[in-house]
Design a protein around this motif. Sequence first.
Motif, PDB file in Angstrom:
ATOM      1  N   ARG A   1       0.782  10.525   4.413  1.00 55.59           N
ATOM      2  CA  ARG A   1       1.426   9.393   5.059  1.00 55.59           C
ATOM      3  C   ARG A   1       0.395   8.266   5.091  1.00 55.59           C
ATOM      4  N   ARG A   2       0.864   7.039   5.244  1.00 55.44           N
ATOM      5  CA  ARG A   2      -0.094   5.926   5.199  1.00 55.44           C
ATOM      6  C   ARG A   2      -1.090   5.986   6.349  1.00 55.44           C
ATOM      7  N   SER A   3      -0.654   6.477   7.524  1.00 56.35           N
ATOM      8  CA  SER A   3      -1.572   6.592   8.657  1.00 56.35           C
ATOM      9  C   SER A   3      -2.671   7.612   8.370  1.00 56.35           C
ATOM     10  N   GLU A   4      -2.330   8.675   7.643  1.00 49.66           N
ATOM     11  CA  GLU A   4      -3.319   9.692   7.293  1.00 49.66           C
ATOM     12  C   GLU A   4      -4.320   9.149   6.278  1.00 49.66           C
TER      13      GLU A   4
ATOM     14  N   SER B   1      -5.503  -1.292   8.376  1.00 49.97           N
ATOM     15  CA  SER B   1      -4.224  -1.077   9.046  1.00 49.97           C
ATOM     16  C   SER B   1      -3.291  -0.322   8.109  1.00 49.97           C
ATOM     17  N   THR B   2      -2.297   0.337   8.682  1.00 51.90           N
ATOM     18  CA  THR B   2      -1.346   1.067   7.852  1.00 51.90           C
ATOM     19  C   THR B   2      -0.524   0.129   6.976  1.00 51.90           C
ATOM     20  N   THR B   3      -0.355  -1.105   7.412  1.00 46.48           N
ATOM     21  CA  THR B   3       0.413  -2.057   6.603  1.00 46.48           C
ATOM     22  C   THR B   3      -0.303  -2.395   5.300  1.00 46.48           C
TER      23      THR B   3
ATOM     24  N   ALA C   1      12.438  -1.124  -2.855  1.00 49.69           N
ATOM     25  CA  ALA C   1      12.738   0.270  -2.521  1.00 49.69           C
ATOM     26  C   ALA C   1      11.486   1.083  -2.203  1.00 49.69           C
ATOM     27  N   PHE C   2      10.318   0.612  -2.639  1.00 48.47           N
ATOM     28  CA  PHE C   2       9.071   1.311  -2.335  1.00 48.47           C
ATOM     29  C   PHE C   2       8.639   1.011  -0.902  1.00 48.47           C
ATOM     30  N   SER C   3       7.954   1.963  -0.311  1.00 50.72           N
ATOM     31  CA  SER C   3       7.416   1.772   1.038  1.00 50.72           C
ATOM     32  C   SER C   3       6.071   2.473   1.130  1.00 50.72           C
ATOM     33  N   GLY C   4       5.469   2.401   2.316  1.00 51.64           N
ATOM     34  CA  GLY C   4       4.199   3.084   2.519  1.00 51.64           C
ATOM     35  C   GLY C   4       4.323   4.589   2.431  1.00 51.64           C
ATOM     36  N   HIS C   5       5.539   5.106   2.481  1.00 51.83           N
ATOM     37  CA  HIS C   5       5.780   6.550   2.410  1.00 51.83           C
ATOM     38  C   HIS C   5       6.012   7.024   0.978  1.00 51.83           C
ATOM     39  N   SER C   6       6.053   6.089   0.037  1.00 50.45           N
ATOM     40  CA  SER C   6       6.454   6.415  -1.337  1.00 50.45           C
ATOM     41  C   SER C   6       5.476   7.347  -2.043  1.00 50.45           C
ATOM     42  N   LEU C   7       4.185   7.277  -1.706  1.00 51.48           N
ATOM     43  CA  LEU C   7       3.207   8.161  -2.341  1.00 51.48           C
ATOM     44  C   LEU C   7       3.523   9.617  -2.033  1.00 51.48           C
ATOM     45  N   ARG C   8       3.821   9.911  -0.791  1.00 50.93           N
ATOM     46  CA  ARG C   8       4.131  11.274  -0.361  1.00 50.93           C
ATOM     47  C   ARG C   8       5.433  11.763  -0.995  1.00 50.93           C
TER      48      ARG C   8
END
Length: 307
Positions: free
Chosen positions: A157-160, A234-236, A258-265
């Motif tokens: 996740r981006r926070s991780e 920052s997570t952003t 459609a992509f977001s910070g969660h897209s990598l996971r």
Amino acid sequence: MTFLDPCHVALKKHNWQAEFKRLEGAYAPATMRSYYSDVSIFVNWCEKQGISAFPATVATVCGFLEEQASERAPSTIRRRLYAIRIAHRLLRLSDPTYDEDINLTFRRIRRSKHARPKQAKGLTRKYLDMFLEVQPDDPWGLRNRAMLALGYELLTRRSELVALKKSDLEFLSDCTMRVIIRRSKADPFGHGRIAFTSAKTTQLVSEWLEWRGPNIGFLFCPIYQGRAVDRDLSTTTVKRLIKSAASASGLEQELTDAFSGHSLRVGAAQDLLCAGHDTGAIMRAGGWKSVNVLGRYLELAEYNVWA
């Protein structure tokens, strides 16, 4: 039967914000902000209706949930219900949220919402390679390539990702890395999980560390006037990186959105499925505890079992 002193109730009504301070350290800061906002919304709604928020009646909570249902997803409504429950407990008031009418109201809300949960576009290997290619040949490019590759292979996740520190990395003799992810949304007590990287990603991280230099706590840090700054990102930053890389790759705006910070996971999990890894291996790689949760990540994978 115990009767509440009206003066005591009125005092507590105005002090729920102070009582919420008791939650600090027990929940993640983001969760605290969400709960605080949810209770504020509930209190404001009650004031507009001319009714008491604390203690709330079953009818009051049902009315609030039903009105929220017109604009909010069931997951948001569930969180707001839980925030109301916490507030009543902190104020040591009778909790109305377990009443069967509350359960029936929430079931009606869920049944009325036919839209599927929104899933972030998976940043699969195809897109990862594109995004790595368009990074500039400068310190920002070094950092961005390392962040993208590491986030993908660790299924973070981006926070991780922004919370990683240099001390969390162990460079192995086969030119790969063993990484401990110490705190996550699904691991509030910080037991951590272990993940591994490829030699290629290890090289990208090493190049970034060589430029960044020592004496900086977090693995990834801001760059100001061409120099590394000793603080976290920052997570952003992760979300902006993915969006800007998609745009620089020439993707259509609809796909970029459609992509977001969660897209990598999401993308890494889908790639592992298509590569033939079983559920147990994918769950271990991403730290999932529930097959049902993993299933939501994989449902949009381009995986044809008949091909």
